[in-house]
Design an enzyme around this catalytic site. Sequence first.
Site, PDB file in Angstrom:
ATOM      1  N   HIS A 275       0.843  -1.210   0.000  1.00  0.00           N
ATOM      2  CA  HIS A 275       0.000   0.000   0.000  1.00  0.00           C
ATOM      3  C   HIS A 275       0.880   1.264   0.000  1.00  0.00           C
ATOM      4  O   HIS A 275       0.722   2.151  -0.834  1.00  0.00           O
ATOM      5  CB  HIS A 275      -0.907  -0.026   1.236  1.00  0.00           C
ATOM      6  CG  HIS A 275      -1.800   1.175   1.381  1.00  0.00           C
ATOM      7  ND1 HIS A 275      -3.121   1.162   1.014  1.00  0.00           N
ATOM      8  CD2 HIS A 275      -1.568   2.429   1.855  1.00  0.00           C
ATOM      9  CE1 HIS A 275      -3.662   2.354   1.246  1.00  0.00           C
ATOM     10  NE2 HIS A 275      -2.734   3.138   1.765  1.00  0.00           N
ATOM     11  N   GLU A 276       1.808   1.314   0.932  1.00  0.00           N
ATOM     12  CA  GLU A 276       2.646   2.515   1.050  1.00  0.00           C
ATOM     13  C   GLU A 276       3.538   2.676  -0.184  1.00  0.00           C
ATOM     14  O   GLU A 276       3.853   3.802  -0.581  1.00  0.00           O
ATOM     15  CB  GLU A 276       3.483   2.480   2.335  1.00  0.00           C
ATOM     16  CG  GLU A 276       2.668   2.431   3.648  1.00  0.00           C
ATOM     17  CD  GLU A 276       1.647   3.563   3.801  1.00  0.00           C
ATOM     18  OE1 GLU A 276       1.877   4.663   3.256  1.00  0.00           O
ATOM     19  OE2 GLU A 276       0.598   3.337   4.451  1.00  0.00           O
ATOM     20  N   HIS A 279       1.797   4.704  -2.701  1.00  0.00           N
ATOM     21  CA  HIS A 279       1.950   6.143  -2.418  1.00  0.00           C
ATOM     22  C   HIS A 279       3.343   6.613  -2.851  1.00  0.00           C
ATOM     23  O   HIS A 279       3.512   7.681  -3.443  1.00  0.00           O
ATOM     24  CB  HIS A 279       1.788   6.416  -0.917  1.00  0.00           C
ATOM     25  CG  HIS A 279       0.367   6.339  -0.418  1.00  0.00           C
ATOM     26  ND1 HIS A 279      -0.646   7.092  -0.941  1.00  0.00           N
ATOM     27  CD2 HIS A 279      -0.195   5.600   0.584  1.00  0.00           C
ATOM     28  CE1 HIS A 279      -1.788   6.827  -0.287  1.00  0.00           C
ATOM     29  NE2 HIS A 279      -1.537   5.917   0.633  1.00  0.00           N
ATOM     30  N   GLU A 305      -4.775   7.879  -2.687  1.00  0.00           N
ATOM     31  CA  GLU A 305      -5.281   6.575  -2.241  1.00  0.00           C
ATOM     32  C   GLU A 305      -5.562   5.648  -3.418  1.00  0.00           C
ATOM     33  O   GLU A 305      -5.505   4.430  -3.283  1.00  0.00           O
ATOM     34  CB  GLU A 305      -6.554   6.742  -1.399  1.00  0.00           C
ATOM     35  CG  GLU A 305      -6.290   7.102   0.043  1.00  0.00           C
ATOM     36  CD  GLU A 305      -5.487   6.049   0.804  1.00  0.00           C
ATOM     37  OE1 GLU A 305      -4.359   6.392   1.250  1.00  0.00           O
ATOM     38  OE2 GLU A 305      -5.930   4.900   0.934  1.00  0.00           O
TER      39      GLU A 305
HETATM   40 ZN    ZN Z   1      -2.934   5.244   2.070  1.00  0.00          ZN
END
Ligand code: ZN
Length: 511
Positions: A275-276, A279, A305
């Site tokens: 997830h990170e 980003h 997101e």
């Molecule tokens: Zn996030």
Amino acid sequence: MTNNNTPAEDLEKLRILDRERMHLCRAAALLQWDQETYLPPGGAEERAEQLAVLEGVAHDKFTSPEFGGLLDKLGEVKDAGFLQSAPDGFPVSGFLRALKHDYDKAVKLPGGFVRECARAEGLSQAAWVAARKQNDFAAFAPHLEKMIGFAKQKAGYWGWEKERLYDGLLDSFEPSYGVKEIAAVFNPLRDRLQLMLKKITAKQAGSLAWKGNYSIAKQESFCREMMAGIGFDFGRGRLDISAHPFTTTLGFNDVRVTTRYAPADPLSALFSVIHECGHAFYELSLDSVLRYSSLAEGASMGIHESQSRLWENVIGRSRPFWEPWFPRLQEHFPKELGETCFDVFYRQLNNVSPGPIRVEADELSYSLHIILRFELEKKLFSGELSVNDLPAAWNAAMKEYLGVECANDAEGVLQDVHWSMGAFGYFPSYALGNLYGLQFWGKLKEDCGNMDEALEKKEYGAIHAWLKENIHRKGRSALPAELIKEVTGRPLSADDFSDYIEHKYTELYGL
Ligand code: ZN
């Protein structure tokens, strides 16, 4: 303040001021990163003071008459050629719009009000921590009431009319989307997700569980291997440990990711890392012309997101992605996973099991948790719902949307920190991220073909190239609504995400 400079000279001056401010902000971010990762407890008090001073300097610089004067003067320039881009390709109109948005937000709040808010927020957060621990909503209710009052005042200072205060709060997280636009995508999404969830829970209830004790050293080594494998450049970033996973940008070539490890669950850290990374890929693929400027960040929270959720869920929980990675995971944990068959593993990655807690929710239930919060916030701000009636409304919506009974308020209405900080209008970005993400993904596949084969071969180049060209390199120069239209040719809709969910889980659960 007036001067006789040409617009080009004014722009140059503004870019220099913005650059200095960004350096200060990044320096503050470094202090914050250190506070979350390595700072010994004894250093906390002084660190808080250092941060307050540095942030104060950055704020003063930004709200100076010189900054405001340049913004006003450049705001009157009508020359389309000048506004389109500077000689180095820097997107001028996007820059002026983004700065004006931030500047107005910063200068329109009176200093006394800001200080009063900060004090009340501190008290409110402390009250929330205690109330959650003791499962005592009544003790938190007066603080929540106050936070709502401050949020309304804030939107009022920003210039929003009395009937549209919640729109003003939404706008500060997801510029160009208000209640009407968000409800238009959330309503059909809610109906389709609810229906899918009912079908699945009728078919099979309960959750699967990992067995064993997964060495943290091995988890970390696997996380690093996968990060590098999917394209994270350790020459331009780091992985460290913090209580809550996050990504922070300290510079154009310095983007840091954190995670936390759970010995009983081998995938909790891994999925937070994927997830990170989503980003981080965004922040590491910006066009170099945006470097040092306020445009060197994502278009909005929701668009950010979309990138993390695309990697975490759409790519990271897919069958073709795991086909080559699963044997490597088994090699790291031969005792625990050596005998596990791939289908069981894949099924477990995508297990649907609605529960009361948002941060533990599966891919399908997650957006329903968000829609619930959006609808309650909307009612709190329109006056349809009072703070005292909030816990009952929460529990009723939980039951209706997710079929879940909350055992108490601690795992119900008190579970999130956001409202105690006065962060109203923040939640929708999480679910909007899912919607943007699938709409982008559909267009990516239209342009580049089905990605399954590439994923089976651990080839991520085409995905990175498409995301960079269409989204990442633009940074914050476009508004989210413009970006989604420009890239996919359509306004935001819930269809792609709903179709994806229905297709994936119909197959997985044999519905
Ligand atoms: Zn996030």
